[in-house]
Design an enzyme around this catalytic site. Structure first.
Site, PDB file in Angstrom:
ATOM      1  N   GLU A 100      21.538  -6.274  50.436  1.00  0.00           N
ATOM      2  CA  GLU A 100      22.992  -6.140  50.275  1.00  0.00           C
ATOM      3  C   GLU A 100      23.330  -4.711  50.665  1.00  0.00           C
ATOM      4  O   GLU A 100      22.984  -3.770  49.964  1.00  0.00           O
ATOM      5  CB  GLU A 100      23.389  -6.444  48.828  1.00  0.00           C
ATOM      6  N   CYS A 126      30.606  -1.524  46.764  1.00  0.00           N
ATOM      7  CA  CYS A 126      30.314  -2.209  48.027  1.00  0.00           C
ATOM      8  C   CYS A 126      31.363  -3.258  48.351  1.00  0.00           C
ATOM      9  O   CYS A 126      31.733  -3.447  49.511  1.00  0.00           O
ATOM     10  CB  CYS A 126      28.936  -2.877  47.946  1.00  0.00           C
TER      11      CYS A 126
END
Length: 452
Positions: free
Chosen positions: A228, A262
């Site tokens: 990720e 994020c």
């Protein structure tokens, strides 16, 4: 060699941690190998007992743990407490659902009996970032451990205290020695850990560069990897949206954790006919953010975690302004503090559009119509999440299917949730965490066929 933990708000040294030598690393790896033999054989109920106790400790000590987070990376207290509570929730979720997720899966293939059995694979190396120093760990560790795997954690160097505390929580909760271990190591030691036979997989949340390096190493050694790697999430606003809610959610998504998320909305893509109403709400809302000492209850935004992060964001802002963007609000920087900021007239080709901006800077992008809004959303090398704001839910669902990303939230804050899979595509990485998908990532899907 020692690693320092520094309070970002004023630069004071919080603690120092000794980096492990080769002998200590080898001992941890040996502990993991021994622990896997016994941990995998425990029943789901036995493993669940440990996770439930972990959740109870997190809830019991949430104020103390939140203070540790704030000291090491600067998150305001309210956000830090919410992070701890979310960690407790993911432990409880997998304690309740892991057995159902991993039950034998029958398949009709013309034999007397055929099915898939899900089995653990060994130790999973977790390489985690500093921005959510507890949540990032628990969202991978809870499913990994409930599945019968064990884990070794290499956390970011500025949150070593959080890393060691998480290990101590598992020990207090009754996890056998070696099931969860915190490695205080530098990046150079990752290869030593990942190439060991007991370590069968790695999961990394972090930068694109770190992800590329670790994935290359994992591939070279035939190890599973899940990545990720951040994003540049689009939030699309259509003219019929509830502008007050859309703007408030957009700012919350962008400014929470001082913009260091994020999956935060980094590009507000607004249709021309909605621009005035949306901007009226944004200009009012952004003034409600007060940055300062994260331990001050009157403050709703702390500092960024490190001075170099501020410098990078400031450079992205300046380059964008030089390319024609207009600084509408904020832009001041000092030490680890970067004031809540707003850039208008942002277009493709500017740093604020093309790159991930990891800090409290929102950008507004004008779109002529829905087709252009989707094209702008997809004109990014990243594909983590996206949001759409409109009262036309049927249209929103149709548009959501055309956005290139791992998750689309309609009229809601984009966030990770234990109940649904989380992850991205393109340069945001691959693989999934959370939900049933997350627990299956690090399992051996073993086909068993029985013929009479």
């Amino acid at each position: 060699m020692k690693i320092q933990s520094i309070f970002p708000y004023n630069g004071e040294i919080v603690a120092e941690y000794e980096v492990m030598n080769d002998s200590s690393i080898e001992q941890c790896i040996s502990n993991a190998a021994k622990a896997f033999v016994t941990w995998r054989q425990l029943s789901f109920d036995n493993r669940a007992d440990v996770l439930i106790q972990v959740a109870a400790i997190l809830q019991r000590d949430k104020e103390q743990l939140a203070a540790l987070i704030t000291n090491e990376m600067g998150k305001v207290t309210a956000e830090a407490i919410a992070e701890i509570e979310k960690c407790a929730a993911v432990c409880e979720y997998y304690a309740a659902h892991a057995e159902q997720f991993l039950k034998d899966e029958p398949h009709e293939a013309g034999y007397h009996k055929s099915f898939v059995a899900y089995e653990p694979i060994g130790a999973v190396l977790g390489i985690m970032p500093w921005n959510f120093p507890f949540w990032q760990v628990f969202r991978y560790a809870a499913p990994v451990l409930m599945a019968g795997n064990v884990t070794l954690l290499k956390h970011a160097s500025n949150v070593c205290g959080c890393s060691k505390k998480i290990e101590s929580i598992f020990i207090e909760a009754g996890a056998p020695a070696g099931v969860f271990q915190s490695l205080i190591i530098d990046s150079a030691a990752i290869e030593k850990v990942l190439t060991h036979d007991i370590v069968q997989a790695v999961t990394l949340t972090g930068s694109e560069g770190a992800g590329s390096a670790v994935a290359s190493l994992a591939g070279k050694n035939i190890k599973k990897s899940v990545l990720e790697l951040g994003g540049s999430d689009a939030l699309i606003v259509l003219p019929d949206a509830d502008m007050k809610k859309a703007a408030a959610t957009a700012l919350q998504s962008r400014m929470q954790n001082a913009g260091q998320s994020c999956i935060g909305a980094k590009r507000f893509i607004v249709l021309e006919s909605a621009m005035n109403d949306f901007m009226n709400e944004i200009n009012t809302g952004i003034q409600n953010y007060k940055q300062g000492n994260p331990f001050d209850a009157a403050v709703n935004m702390g500092p960024m975690a490190r001075p170099d992060l501020v410098e990078t964001l400031q450079q992205q802002m300046q380059l964008s302004v030089q390319s024609g963007a207009r600084l509408q609000w904020g832009g001041e920087a000092a030490g680890c503090n970067f004031s809540p900021s707003l850039l208008l007239n942002v277009q493709k080709g500017m740093a604020a559009f093309d790159e991930e901006t990891f800090g409290p800077m929102a950008v507004v992008i004008r779109a002529k119509n829905e087709a252009e809004a989707i094209a702008l959303a997809n004109a990014s090398p990243y594909g983590l999440g996206a949001g759409i704001w409109t009262r036309d839910l049927e249209k929103a669902e149709s548009l959501a299917r055309t956005i290139e990303c791992g998750a689309v939230f309609i009229n809601a804050l984009v966030k990770s949730d234990p109940r649904i899979p989380f992850g991205g595509i393109k340069r945001s990485g691959y693989g999934r965490e959370l939900g049933r998908h997350g627990i299956l990532e690090f399992m051996n899907a073993k086909t068993i066929v029985i013929s009479e």
